[in-house]
Design a protein around this motif. Structure first.
Motif, PDB file in Angstrom:
ATOM      1  N   GLN A 126       0.823  -1.216   0.000  1.00  0.00           N
ATOM      2  CA  GLN A 126       0.000   0.000   0.000  1.00  0.00           C
ATOM      3  C   GLN A 126       0.855   1.263   0.000  1.00  0.00           C
ATOM      4  OE1 GLN A 126      -3.320   0.202  -0.479  1.00  0.00           O
ATOM      5  NE2 GLN A 126      -3.075   2.426  -0.521  1.00  0.00           N
ATOM      6  N   LYS A 127       1.972   1.211   0.705  1.00  0.00           N
ATOM      7  CA  LYS A 127       2.859   2.379   0.750  1.00  0.00           C
ATOM      8  C   LYS A 127       3.391   2.707  -0.643  1.00  0.00           C
ATOM      9  CE  LYS A 127       6.592   4.363   3.432  1.00  0.00           C
ATOM     10  NZ  LYS A 127       7.530   4.195   4.530  1.00  0.00           N
ATOM     11  N   ILE A 128       3.740   1.681  -1.411  1.00  0.00           N
ATOM     12  CA  ILE A 128       4.213   1.893  -2.778  1.00  0.00           C
ATOM     13  C   ILE A 128       3.099   2.478  -3.636  1.00  0.00           C
ATOM     14  CG2 ILE A 128       4.984   0.713  -4.885  1.00  0.00           C
ATOM     15  CD1 ILE A 128       6.667  -1.106  -3.101  1.00  0.00           C
ATOM     16  N   LYS A 129       1.891   1.965  -3.470  1.00  0.00           N
ATOM     17  CA  LYS A 129       0.745   2.505  -4.227  1.00  0.00           C
ATOM     18  C   LYS A 129       0.525   3.984  -3.896  1.00  0.00           C
ATOM     19  CE  LYS A 129      -1.815  -1.815  -4.607  1.00  0.00           C
ATOM     20  NZ  LYS A 129      -3.028  -2.551  -4.204  1.00  0.00           N
ATOM     21  N   ASP A 130       0.624   4.334  -2.623  1.00  0.00           N
ATOM     22  CA  ASP A 130       0.444   5.728  -2.213  1.00  0.00           C
ATOM     23  C   ASP A 130       1.527   6.629  -2.803  1.00  0.00           C
ATOM     24  OD1 ASP A 130      -1.770   4.945  -0.743  1.00  0.00           O
ATOM     25  OD2 ASP A 130      -0.707   4.924   1.189  1.00  0.00           O
ATOM     26  N   ILE A 131       2.751   6.148  -2.803  1.00  0.00           N
ATOM     27  CA  ILE A 131       3.848   6.942  -3.356  1.00  0.00           C
ATOM     28  C   ILE A 131       3.679   7.116  -4.864  1.00  0.00           C
ATOM     29  CG2 ILE A 131       6.346   6.961  -3.770  1.00  0.00           C
ATOM     30  CD1 ILE A 131       6.656   5.728  -0.966  1.00  0.00           C
ATOM     31  N   ILE A 132       3.253   6.077  -5.551  1.00  0.00           N
ATOM     32  CA  ILE A 132       3.002   6.188  -6.998  1.00  0.00           C
ATOM     33  C   ILE A 132       1.918   7.226  -7.259  1.00  0.00           C
ATOM     34  CG2 ILE A 132       2.063   4.967  -9.005  1.00  0.00           C
ATOM     35  CD1 ILE A 132       3.543   2.446  -7.969  1.00  0.00           C
ATOM     36  N   GLU A 133       0.881   7.230  -6.439  1.00  0.00           N
ATOM     37  CA  GLU A 133      -0.203   8.205  -6.593  1.00  0.00           C
ATOM     38  C   GLU A 133       0.300   9.638  -6.386  1.00  0.00           C
ATOM     39  OE1 GLU A 133      -4.294   9.273  -4.275  1.00  0.00           O
ATOM     40  OE2 GLU A 133      -3.914   7.142  -4.670  1.00  0.00           O
ATOM     41  N   VAL A 134       1.113   9.839  -5.373  1.00  0.00           N
ATOM     42  CA  VAL A 134       1.686  11.166  -5.122  1.00  0.00           C
ATOM     43  C   VAL A 134       2.582  11.581  -6.286  1.00  0.00           C
ATOM     44  CG1 VAL A 134       3.260  12.476  -3.638  1.00  0.00           C
ATOM     45  CG2 VAL A 134       1.509  11.030  -2.606  1.00  0.00           C
ATOM     46  N   ALA A 135       3.399  10.665  -6.765  1.00  0.00           N
ATOM     47  CA  ALA A 135       4.289  10.963  -7.896  1.00  0.00           C
ATOM     48  C   ALA A 135       3.477  11.361  -9.126  1.00  0.00           C
ATOM     49  CB  ALA A 135       5.186   9.768  -8.201  1.00  0.00           C
ATOM     50  N   ILE A 183      11.287  14.179  -7.985  1.00  0.00           N
ATOM     51  CA  ILE A 183      12.549  13.443  -7.849  1.00  0.00           C
ATOM     52  C   ILE A 183      12.661  12.830  -6.452  1.00  0.00           C
ATOM     53  CG2 ILE A 183      15.060  13.707  -7.769  1.00  0.00           C
ATOM     54  CD1 ILE A 183      14.707  15.826 -10.036  1.00  0.00           C
ATOM     55  N   ALA A 184      12.283  13.591  -5.435  1.00  0.00           N
ATOM     56  CA  ALA A 184      12.343  13.081  -4.059  1.00  0.00           C
ATOM     57  C   ALA A 184      11.385  11.906  -3.866  1.00  0.00           C
ATOM     58  CB  ALA A 184      12.026  14.199  -3.069  1.00  0.00           C
ATOM     59  N   VAL A 185      10.181  12.034  -4.395  1.00  0.00           N
ATOM     60  CA  VAL A 185       9.199  10.948  -4.271  1.00  0.00           C
ATOM     61  C   VAL A 185       9.665   9.723  -5.052  1.00  0.00           C
ATOM     62  CG1 VAL A 185       6.839  10.263  -4.862  1.00  0.00           C
ATOM     63  CG2 VAL A 185       7.246  12.459  -3.767  1.00  0.00           C
ATOM     64  N   GLU A 186      10.230   9.941  -6.236  1.00  0.00           N
ATOM     65  CA  GLU A 186      10.755   8.812  -7.013  1.00  0.00           C
ATOM     66  C   GLU A 186      11.917   8.139  -6.288  1.00  0.00           C
ATOM     67  OE1 GLU A 186      11.689  10.074 -10.984  1.00  0.00           O
ATOM     68  OE2 GLU A 186       9.644   9.752 -11.658  1.00  0.00           O
ATOM     69  N   SER A 187      12.711   8.925  -5.601  1.00  0.00           N
ATOM     70  CA  SER A 187      13.813   8.358  -4.827  1.00  0.00           C
ATOM     71  C   SER A 187      13.290   7.425  -3.728  1.00  0.00           C
ATOM     72  CB  SER A 187      14.653   9.475  -4.220  1.00  0.00           C
ATOM     73  OG  SER A 187      15.647   8.948  -3.394  1.00  0.00           O
ATOM     74  N   GLU A 188      12.241   7.872  -3.058  1.00  0.00           N
ATOM     75  CA  GLU A 188      11.615   7.027  -2.028  1.00  0.00           C
ATOM     76  C   GLU A 188      11.027   5.765  -2.655  1.00  0.00           C
ATOM     77  OE1 GLU A 188      10.240   5.841   1.780  1.00  0.00           O
ATOM     78  OE2 GLU A 188      11.776   7.252   1.142  1.00  0.00           O
ATOM     79  N   LEU A 189      10.379   5.926  -3.802  1.00  0.00           N
ATOM     80  CA  LEU A 189       9.812   4.777  -4.502  1.00  0.00           C
ATOM     81  C   LEU A 189      10.914   3.804  -4.922  1.00  0.00           C
ATOM     82  CD1 LEU A 189       7.317   3.417  -5.722  1.00  0.00           C
ATOM     83  CD2 LEU A 189       7.648   4.824  -7.754  1.00  0.00           C
ATOM     84  N   ASN A 190      12.020   4.332  -5.410  1.00  0.00           N
ATOM     85  CA  ASN A 190      13.152   3.483  -5.803  1.00  0.00           C
ATOM     86  C   ASN A 190      13.660   2.667  -4.629  1.00  0.00           C
ATOM     87  OD1 ASN A 190      12.970   4.735  -8.284  1.00  0.00           O
ATOM     88  ND2 ASN A 190      14.722   6.051  -7.964  1.00  0.00           N
TER      89      ASN A 190
END
Length: 130
Positions: free
Chosen positions: A3-12, A75-82
């Motif tokens: 779910q955390k990954i899904k949330d980060i993708i949504e924010v990105a 970029i920051a959100v993508e870094s967290e997703l990575n």
């Protein structure tokens, strides 16, 4: 998928949409300015060109600043997703690879923005009557 990954993708996605909106607004403004100057075939006085230049520069700086801030957040959100994607097991190696890759960079945006800004200012000053 976590779910955390899904949330980060949504924010990105929302942040990338914001960056796209800034680019769209910028493009409309640039096309309008150049279209107005070219199609009207008017000659600007020095003082008129100076005022138009100042207004354009203020717009360019404000737009660039907003775009830069939003892109840095992407970029920051993508870094967290990575980071999360590298720790998470996926059934698809391709999905893991894509989520572990950062696609956003600031430099190409900066170069394009500044290049177009210079062209607009050139068009303004080429409309000055001699």
């Amino acid at each position: 998928m976590d779910q955390k990954i899904k949330d980060i993708i949504e924010v990105a996605d929302k942040l990338e949409s914001r960056v796209s909106s800034y680019w769209n607004f910028y493009t409309v403004a640039v096309v309008a300015i150049i279209g107005w100057l070219v199609s009207s075939q008017i000659s600007l006085s020095y003082s008129q060109a100076l005022v138009v230049t100042i207004v354009c520069i203020v717009f360019f700086i404000a737009n660039f600043h907003a775009m830069r801030a939003a892109t840095k957040r992407v970029i920051a959100v993508e870094s967290e997703l990575n980071t999360l994607a590298k720790k998470t097991e996926f059934e698809s190696a391709l999905l893991k690879k894509e989520l572990s890759y950062s696609s956003s960079t600031l430099l190409p945006s900066w170069v394009l923005h500044i290049f177009v800004d210079i062209i607009v200012l050139f068009v303004i000053w080429s409309s000055v009557k001699n």
